[in-house]
Design a protein around this motif. Structure first.
Motif, PDB file in Angstrom:
ATOM      1  N   THR A 199       0.827  -1.205   0.000  1.00 31.49           N
ATOM      2  CA  THR A 199       0.000   0.000   0.000  1.00 31.49           C
ATOM      3  C   THR A 199       0.864   1.259   0.000  1.00 31.49           C
ATOM      4  O   THR A 199       0.516   2.272  -0.622  1.00 31.49           O
ATOM      5  CB  THR A 199      -0.926   0.006   1.230  1.00 31.49           C
ATOM      6  OG1 THR A 199      -1.741  -1.180   1.210  1.00 31.49           O
ATOM      7  CG2 THR A 199      -1.828   1.231   1.244  1.00 31.49           C
ATOM      8  N   SER A 244       4.678   3.945  -3.804  1.00 30.91           N
ATOM      9  CA  SER A 244       4.130   4.935  -4.730  1.00 30.91           C
ATOM     10  C   SER A 244       5.289   5.545  -5.511  1.00 30.91           C
ATOM     11  O   SER A 244       6.445   5.441  -5.091  1.00 30.91           O
ATOM     12  CB  SER A 244       3.365   6.021  -3.976  1.00 30.91           C
ATOM     13  OG  SER A 244       4.267   6.868  -3.279  1.00 30.91           O
ATOM     14  N   ASP A 291       5.816   3.367 -13.734  1.00 33.73           N
ATOM     15  CA  ASP A 291       4.902   2.367 -14.292  1.00 33.73           C
ATOM     16  C   ASP A 291       5.048   1.000 -13.624  1.00 33.73           C
ATOM     17  O   ASP A 291       4.176   0.135 -13.779  1.00 33.73           O
ATOM     18  CB  ASP A 291       5.139   2.212 -15.798  1.00 33.73           C
ATOM     19  CG  ASP A 291       4.677   3.420 -16.591  1.00 33.73           C
ATOM     20  OD1 ASP A 291       3.926   4.246 -16.022  1.00 33.73           O
ATOM     21  OD2 ASP A 291       5.066   3.554 -17.769  1.00 33.73           O
ATOM     22  N   PRO A 300       2.176  -0.181  -9.935  1.00 33.30           N
ATOM     23  CA  PRO A 300       0.955  -1.006  -9.824  1.00 33.30           C
ATOM     24  C   PRO A 300       1.252  -2.504  -9.778  1.00 33.30           C
ATOM     25  O   PRO A 300       0.633  -3.245  -8.985  1.00 33.30           O
ATOM     26  CB  PRO A 300       0.163  -0.621 -11.084  1.00 33.30           C
ATOM     27  CG  PRO A 300       0.638   0.759 -11.422  1.00 33.30           C
ATOM     28  CD  PRO A 300       2.093   0.760 -11.081  1.00 33.30           C
ATOM     29  N   ARG A 315       2.752  -3.483  -6.385  1.00 35.57           N
ATOM     30  CA  ARG A 315       1.719  -3.499  -5.337  1.00 35.57           C
ATOM     31  C   ARG A 315       0.845  -4.750  -5.464  1.00 35.57           C
ATOM     32  O   ARG A 315       0.517  -5.398  -4.464  1.00 35.57           O
ATOM     33  CB  ARG A 315       0.866  -2.240  -5.435  1.00 35.57           C
ATOM     34  CG  ARG A 315       1.642  -0.960  -5.139  1.00 35.57           C
ATOM     35  CD  ARG A 315       0.740   0.260  -5.205  1.00 35.57           C
ATOM     36  NE  ARG A 315      -0.195   0.291  -4.096  1.00 35.57           N
ATOM     37  CZ  ARG A 315      -1.139   1.224  -3.946  1.00 35.57           C
ATOM     38  NH1 ARG A 315      -1.268   2.182  -4.858  1.00 35.57           N
ATOM     39  NH2 ARG A 315      -1.948   1.192  -2.919  1.00 35.57           N
ATOM     40  N   THR A 316       0.469  -5.097  -6.682  1.00 39.26           N
ATOM     41  CA  THR A 316      -0.355  -6.298  -6.880  1.00 39.26           C
ATOM     42  C   THR A 316       0.390  -7.549  -6.415  1.00 39.26           C
ATOM     43  O   THR A 316      -0.195  -8.436  -5.776  1.00 39.26           O
ATOM     44  CB  THR A 316      -0.747  -6.441  -8.359  1.00 39.26           C
ATOM     45  OG1 THR A 316      -1.446  -5.276  -8.777  1.00 39.26           O
ATOM     46  CG2 THR A 316      -1.637  -7.664  -8.570  1.00 39.26           C
TER      47      THR A 316
END
Length: 480
Positions: free
Chosen positions: A351, A354, A430, A433, A436-437
């Motif tokens: 989470t 970033s 890029d 994501p 994080r997944t």
């Protein structure tokens, strides 16, 4: 074959075994931060650079069962010193390697050394320290050394690469490993004479080594070559075939490499499943954390290494807490606690990732992840060695370690595929994501480990000692 039992110098012995685990753990991460420079200086292309890491993993996973039984039959000190000597010499060869083939070969020999070292080390702990509080404490210290080594490997790799070049990440192992091997002759009691009537299961050793090496190779190669490629399918199906042959051989031979009756030990079987899930989830986090720091946030090798210091400190706390929990609630609850805390840490860390976030926002996830890792790591190997007699401690440790290594390869392959799905770059925002997944997926998969841990027996209060009984039967005390 068990090592002689005296409690002579157990403090020094435990320090040596913990130091050996520290050396092995350092090498798990020390190479990661040096990979970009290794690729440039040695001449690897982007497709083959992974084999600097994978060459070690394939040999390690493939030779563990052989190493475990060799420790039981040939002697724990003998295999411990042989393993460290191989490790040290292979590290020297790695630093001197001038082309990709030689470097990968050196890493494979390092993996062989690691495969001989781990079961010998765990056997020495299991045969020196009595099952219960004494062994729990020894495994906590051993596990703490490993946790520190895992985290400091990145720091040391960053410092050495930054100031001395990539070769130094190999040269540093040489005095450490060879020094520990020399010290072993003074600290570890000599092995007893080899017992007569126990022949070495050569057919089982060959089929197991070929089978598990091919299986790990296929899993490692799959994401790069494609899961439907000929080389991947041949390796996976060939590995499965040889493992099947290995099990048939073990069922029929008089002196098997891996006695199948060990599978009657519920604690060992559960530990094998848990180590598989643990390394497939926790083990991958170092890779993804390094990718995030270097490829997304632009950290250099030294800064990346420094970022792992909190993980080392918290990991030590986790292993100490594991020792206390094991004494109070037993392996079942301790493992479940570690997996749940660590899984929560993976979700929190994912989470926090970033494109622009700072390092402090990552710390809550790092703390929870490292704490859970330290708690679960010690308890897994307590479960793996419980109820196994001294003659089979080496092979039992190797069985749990083999599933651990296969889990590491499978987990990393799956999570890397998830992280890279739809991504056409190796750097920049890029990547976030997918990272994080992968983190959320790993957190969810830890629940599979929790489900396996629930099959372990609940801790029962020990009966009061009597004048006529000084020992208690364990859950499944399997003899040769």
């Amino acid at each position: 074959m068990s090592s002689p039992s005296p409690r002579r110098g157990t403090g020094l012995l435990l320090a040596l075994l913990a130091f050996a685990q520290f050396i092995s753990a350092i090498d798990y991460n020390i190479v990661y931060v040096a990979l970009p420079e290794i690729g440039r200086e040695v001449g690897f292309d982007a497709q083959n650079l992974q084999w600097v890491v994978s060459g070690y993993a394939v040999a390690f996973g493939g030779f563990l069962l052989l190493g475990g039984r060799a420790a039981d039959l040939l002697g724990h000190r003998r295999m411990f010193t042989t393993a460290l000597s191989l490790y040290g010499l292979a590290s020297l060869a790695g630093g001197l390697a001038g082309d990709p083939g030689l470097l990968v070969a050196a890493r494979a020999v390092q993996g062989l050394g690691g495969a001989l070292l781990l079961p010998a080390t765990l056997s020495l702990i299991a045969t020196t320290f009595t099952e219960g509080a004494q062994r729990n404490r020894a495994l906590a210290i051993w596990g703490g050394a490993g946790a520190v080594g895992l985290a400091l490997g990145s720091l040391l790799g960053g410092i050495l690469t930054n100031y001395l070049g990539w070769e130094a990440v190999f040269y540093v192992n040489v005095p450490l490993a060879l020094g520990a091997a020399a010290a072993a002759f003074a600290i570890i009691p000599a092995d007893a004479p080899r017992e007569r009537g126990h022949s070495f299961d050569l057919t089982g050793a060959l089929t197991a080594t070929i089978g598990f090496t091919a299986l790990v190779f296929g899993v490692v190669q799959g994401p790069e070559a494609g899961w439907g490629s000929t080389e991947t399918l041949v390796a996976l199906f060939g590995g499965a075939l040889f493992i099947g042959l290995f099990l048939l051989v073990e069922a029929r031979t008089a002196h098997p490499l891996m006695p199948l009756r060990l599978f009657r030990n519920r604690s060992l079987v559960a530990a094998m499943g848990i180590t598989f899930v643990f390394m497939g989830t926790f083990g991958a986090q170092y890779y993804f954390f390094t990718v995030y720091l270097q490829n997304v946030r632009g950290y250099g090798a030294l800064a990346t290494g420094l970022a792992f210091i909190p993980a080392a400190l918290v990991g030590m706390i986790g292993t100490k807490l594991s020792e206390k929990l094991l004494g109070k609630v037993g392996p079942r609850t301790t493992i479940i606690t570690g997996l749940l805390v660590g899984g929560a840490g993976m979700a929190v860390l994912a989470t926090a990732m970033s494109p622009t976030g700072g390092y402090p926002i990552l710390l809550p996830g790092v703390v929870l992840l490292s704490l859970g890792q330290g708690i679960a790591w010690t308890a897994m190997f307590v479960a793996a060695t419980s109820g196994v007699d001294a003659h089979h401690q080496g092979i039992a440790s190797a069985m749990a370690s083999t599933t651990q290594q296969i889990g590491s390869a499978v987990g990393l392959a799956i999570l890397v595929a998830i992280a890279n799905a739809g991504v056409h770059t190796t750097t920049g925002p890029d990547l976030v994501p997918g990272l994080r997944t992968a983190g959320f997926t790993a957190a969810a998969l830890t629940l599979l480990g929790v489900a396996i841990a629930l099959t372990l027996r609940r801790r029962t209060p020990a009966p009061a000692p009597t004048a006529t009984s000084t020992t208690q039967p364990t859950e499944s005390n399997i003899s040769a």
